[in-house]
Design an enzyme around this catalytic site. Structure first.
Site, PDB file in Angstrom:
ATOM      1  N   ALA A  43       4.556   7.523  12.421  1.00 18.76           N
ATOM      2  CA  ALA A  43       4.936   6.766  11.158  1.00 18.76           C
ATOM      3  C   ALA A  43       3.778   5.648  10.933  1.00 18.76           C
ATOM      4  CB  ALA A  43       6.350   6.228  11.441  1.00 18.76           C
ATOM      5  N   CYS A  44       2.942   5.408  11.721  1.00 16.34           N
ATOM      6  CA  CYS A  44       1.958   4.324  11.576  1.00 16.34           C
ATOM      7  C   CYS A  44       0.805   4.720  11.068  1.00 16.34           C
ATOM      8  CB  CYS A  44       1.560   3.777  13.166  1.00 16.34           C
ATOM      9  SG  CYS A  44       0.409   2.483  13.220  1.00 16.34           S
ATOM     10  N   GLY A  45       0.407   4.246  10.017  1.00 16.25           N
ATOM     11  CA  GLY A  45      -0.788   4.541   9.269  1.00 16.25           C
ATOM     12  C   GLY A  45      -2.182   4.613  10.333  1.00 16.25           C
ATOM     13  N   ARG A  52      -1.996   7.293  12.447  1.00 14.91           N
ATOM     14  CA  ARG A  52      -2.739   8.538  11.755  1.00 14.91           C
ATOM     15  C   ARG A  52      -3.954   8.416  11.390  1.00 14.91           C
ATOM     16  NH1 ARG A  52       1.982   7.061   8.717  1.00 14.91           N
ATOM     17  NH2 ARG A  52       0.664   7.002   6.964  1.00 14.91           N
TER      18      ARG A  52
END
Length: 116
Positions: free
Chosen positions: A11-13, A16
């Site tokens: 969920a963390c940019g 990712r």
């Protein structure tokens, strides 16, 4: 490069982006979704030693209840912080990448390049 591990939150940019950067470099790391897997005390203590950080350094405040739990208080001990991180894995900053060259909290994502 083998034996690359990323402690990842999908969920963390930044997490990712770090994973994508590893894959762009031809590396398929072991992906540990720590929010699902959780943390153990030996695991966290080993990571802290490898990172050369204190538990306070690894504490994620943004988007967590760290402040409400009193973990941002300067008198909160590393022991208390580690115990809280085990109970609520989101309290650990991310992503953490471990390679044969070392370990780092890869914020920003391109810090991972120093480990390759």
């Amino acid at each position: 490069m083998s034996d690359v591990v990323i402690y990842h939150n999908p969920a963390c940019g930044t997490s990712r982006n770090t994973l994508a950067l590893l894959r762009e470099k031809g590396i398929e790391p072991t992906v540990v979704e720590y929010l699902k897997a959780g943390w153990t005390r030996p695991q966290l203590e080993g990571l802290l030693k490898r990172l050369g950080l204190t538990a306070r350094d690894l504490l994620r405040v943004r988007g967590t209840q760290a402040h409400e739990l009193g973990l941002t208080d300067p008198v909160a001990s590393d022991e208390a912080l580690i115990a809280a991180m085990i109970l609520d894995p989101i309290l650990v900053e991310r992503p953490i990448v471990v390679t044969a060259k070392g370990a780092a909290v890869c914020r920003p994502a391109d810090l991972v390049l120093t480990l390759l």
